[in-house]
Scaffold this active site. Structure first.
Site, PDB file in Angstrom:
ATOM      1  N   TYR A   1     -10.006 -33.912 -40.733  1.00  0.00           N
ATOM      2  CA  TYR A   1     -10.999 -33.206 -39.895  1.00  0.00           C
ATOM      3  C   TYR A   1     -11.545 -31.987 -40.636  1.00  0.00           C
ATOM      4  O   TYR A   1     -12.756 -31.729 -40.627  1.00  0.00           O
ATOM      5  CB  TYR A   1     -10.276 -32.807 -38.612  1.00  0.00           C
ATOM      6  CG  TYR A   1     -11.084 -32.112 -37.541  1.00  0.00           C
ATOM      7  CD1 TYR A   1     -12.145 -32.746 -36.894  1.00  0.00           C
ATOM      8  CD2 TYR A   1     -10.732 -30.824 -37.119  1.00  0.00           C
ATOM      9  CE1 TYR A   1     -12.839 -32.117 -35.874  1.00  0.00           C
ATOM     10  CE2 TYR A   1     -11.416 -30.196 -36.095  1.00  0.00           C
ATOM     11  CZ  TYR A   1     -12.468 -30.842 -35.472  1.00  0.00           C
ATOM     12  OH  TYR A   1     -13.153 -30.223 -34.446  1.00  0.00           O
TER      13      TYR A   1
HETATM   14  N1  LIG Z   1     -12.116 -29.587 -28.229  1.00  0.00           N
HETATM   15  C1  LIG Z   1     -11.615 -28.768 -29.119  1.00  0.00           C
HETATM   16  O1  LIG Z   1     -10.488 -28.281 -28.990  1.00  0.00           O
HETATM   17  C2  LIG Z   1     -12.414 -28.403 -30.358  1.00  0.00           C
HETATM   18  C3  LIG Z   1     -11.926 -27.466 -31.261  1.00  0.00           C
HETATM   19  C4  LIG Z   1     -12.663 -27.130 -32.389  1.00  0.00           C
HETATM   20  C5  LIG Z   1     -13.897 -27.731 -32.601  1.00  0.00           C
HETATM   21  N2  LIG Z   1     -14.364 -28.659 -31.727  1.00  0.00           N
HETATM   22  C6  LIG Z   1     -15.661 -29.289 -32.010  1.00  0.00           C
HETATM   23  O2  LIG Z   1     -16.555 -28.982 -30.963  1.00  0.00           O
HETATM   24  C7  LIG Z   1     -17.482 -30.061 -30.779  1.00  0.00           C
HETATM   25  C8  LIG Z   1     -17.442 -30.558 -29.338  1.00  0.00           C
HETATM   26  O3  LIG Z   1     -16.092 -30.885 -29.016  1.00  0.00           O
HETATM   27  P1  LIG Z   1     -15.693 -31.632 -27.663  1.00  0.00           P
HETATM   28  O4  LIG Z   1     -14.265 -31.406 -27.473  1.00  0.00           O
HETATM   29  O5  LIG Z   1     -16.649 -31.288 -26.575  1.00  0.00           O
HETATM   30  O6  LIG Z   1     -15.899 -33.147 -28.163  1.00  0.00           O
HETATM   31  P2  LIG Z   1     -16.100 -34.489 -27.315  1.00  0.00           P
HETATM   32  O7  LIG Z   1     -15.469 -35.580 -28.112  1.00  0.00           O
HETATM   33  O8  LIG Z   1     -15.697 -34.317 -25.908  1.00  0.00           O
HETATM   34  O9  LIG Z   1     -17.685 -34.645 -27.344  1.00  0.00           O
HETATM   35  C9  LIG Z   1     -18.352 -34.892 -28.532  1.00  0.00           C
HETATM   36  C10 LIG Z   1     -19.614 -35.642 -28.193  1.00  0.00           C
HETATM   37  O10 LIG Z   1     -20.257 -35.960 -29.435  1.00  0.00           O
HETATM   38  C11 LIG Z   1     -20.770 -37.277 -29.348  1.00  0.00           C
HETATM   39  N3  LIG Z   1     -20.847 -37.862 -30.691  1.00  0.00           N
HETATM   40  C12 LIG Z   1     -19.818 -38.127 -31.535  1.00  0.00           C
HETATM   41  N4  LIG Z   1     -20.267 -38.726 -32.640  1.00  0.00           N
HETATM   42  C13 LIG Z   1     -21.619 -38.842 -32.501  1.00  0.00           C
HETATM   43  C14 LIG Z   1     -22.646 -39.406 -33.294  1.00  0.00           C
HETATM   44  N5  LIG Z   1     -22.362 -39.993 -34.468  1.00  0.00           N
HETATM   45  N6  LIG Z   1     -23.928 -39.364 -32.843  1.00  0.00           N
HETATM   46  C15 LIG Z   1     -24.218 -38.791 -31.648  1.00  0.00           C
HETATM   47  N7  LIG Z   1     -23.280 -38.239 -30.840  1.00  0.00           N
HETATM   48  C16 LIG Z   1     -21.994 -38.285 -31.261  1.00  0.00           C
HETATM   49  C17 LIG Z   1     -19.750 -38.032 -28.494  1.00  0.00           C
HETATM   50  O11 LIG Z   1     -20.323 -39.181 -27.907  1.00  0.00           O
HETATM   51  C18 LIG Z   1     -19.338 -36.972 -27.482  1.00  0.00           C
HETATM   52  O12 LIG Z   1     -20.071 -37.036 -26.280  1.00  0.00           O
HETATM   53  C19 LIG Z   1     -17.071 -31.146 -31.789  1.00  0.00           C
HETATM   54  O13 LIG Z   1     -17.843 -31.003 -32.968  1.00  0.00           O
HETATM   55  C20 LIG Z   1     -15.619 -30.812 -32.068  1.00  0.00           C
HETATM   56  O14 LIG Z   1     -15.190 -31.311 -33.306  1.00  0.00           O
HETATM   57  C21 LIG Z   1     -13.655 -29.004 -30.602  1.00  0.00           C
END
Ligand SMILES: NC(=O)c1ccc[n+]([C@@H]2O[C@H](COP(=O)([O-])OP(=O)(O)OC[C@H]3O[C@@H](n4cnc5c(N)ncnc54)[C@H](O)[C@@H]3O)[C@@H](O)[C@H]2O)c1
Length: 252
Positions: free
Chosen positions: A156
């Protein structure tokens, strides 16, 4: 009442179908922006958009943004519909969190596709429009795990580290074009993604929450509000930054 100057701005939020992206899209709308809700899932994009706004304020788009031509279609549709693009939030992503040697070739490729190629292609297609207009805000969703080398996050971090690296490079390249580029780097956020990891590896989630001085995950709204600030006119002199929203974890 609007907190920030976003009235009349046009924003794209990738991964807006759920989680942090949906929270960002909703806060942008609350502050007066028009928003393109983009997601991999057609159903999620349509539902999140129609749940939150009228046809005049929002536009759903679905497709796999890791593909260059799909990212191009998103930017073209936004400009055709709203006439411009002021704000790009590269939020699409999500972790496949596992020890490095437990990854498969497929999960490693998918990790980079989801988190890095989506941000590269959307930025690459959006920047010519922003440059021509002399205004732009790109806000990427990174991860605090890049900074602190969090357990099981190597794959990641390879992807999110690329996002952090692209931030400083683009910020310098477009600094005199009225365009700012920043990254918001959360630690744990209370989302479906965190619950998915908890289901497979509850010890990992406990360990991660334990190193956060505040002892809890961020709310989606707490992460979204930093994005809204960076998107605003008020943040015009902030660029090239990776800003942690991490409950004080930097103090470790
Ligand atoms: N949840 C956490 O603890 C956390 C921590 C650090 C960073 N993040 C980052 O924050 C962002 C949002 O996290 P989240 O927890 O809401 O994630 P999530 O998985 O709930 O939502 C991510 C969304 O991105 C969409 N997606 C994924 N790949 C895609 C693609 N190729 N094209 C179009 N859409 C796509 C998915 O369909 C999903 O709806 C992400 O980038 C994640 O890596 C999350």
């Amino acid at each position: 009442m609007n907190k920030y100057s976003l009235e009349g701005r046009v924003a794209i939020v990738t991964g807006a179908g759920r989680g942090i992206g949906e929270a960002i899209a909703n806060q942008l709308l609350e502050n007066g922006a028009k928003v393109v809700f983009c997601d991999l899932s057609e159903d999620a994009a349509n539902t999140a958009c129609s749940d939150s706004c009228t046809d005049e304020a929002g536009l759903p788009f679905y497709g796999n943004l890791a593909k260059e031509e799909v990212a191009g279609a998103l930017i073209a549709k936004t400009v055709a519909h709203f006439g411009k693009i002021d704000i790009l939030v590269n939020n699409a992503g999500g972790g496949i969190i596992t020890p490095f040697l437990e990854h498969t070739p497929e999960t490693l490729v998918e990790t980079i596709n989801r988190n890095l190629w989506t941000a590269i292609w959307c930025s690459w297609h959006a920047l010519p429009h922003m440059k021509k207009a002399g205004f732009g805000r790109i806000i990427n969703m990174g991860a605090d795990s890049v900074r602190n080398g969090l357990f099981d996050h190597a794959g990641y971090n390879a992807a999110k580290g690329g996002v952090h690296g692209m931030t400083t490079g683009l910020a310098r390249e477009f600094a005199r074009d009225g365009i700012t580029v920043n990254t918001v780097a959360p630690c744990a956020v209370q989302t479906q993604q965190l619950e998915d990891v908890r289901r497979v590896n509850p010890e990992l989630v406990d360990k991660v929450l334990d190193i956060i001085p505040m002892g809890r995950a961020a709310t989606e709204a707490e992460v979204a509000s930093m994005v809204i600030y960076l998107a605003s006119d008020e943040a015009g002199f902030v660029t090239g930054q990776v800003i942690s929203v991490n409950g004080g974890t930097t103090m470790l």
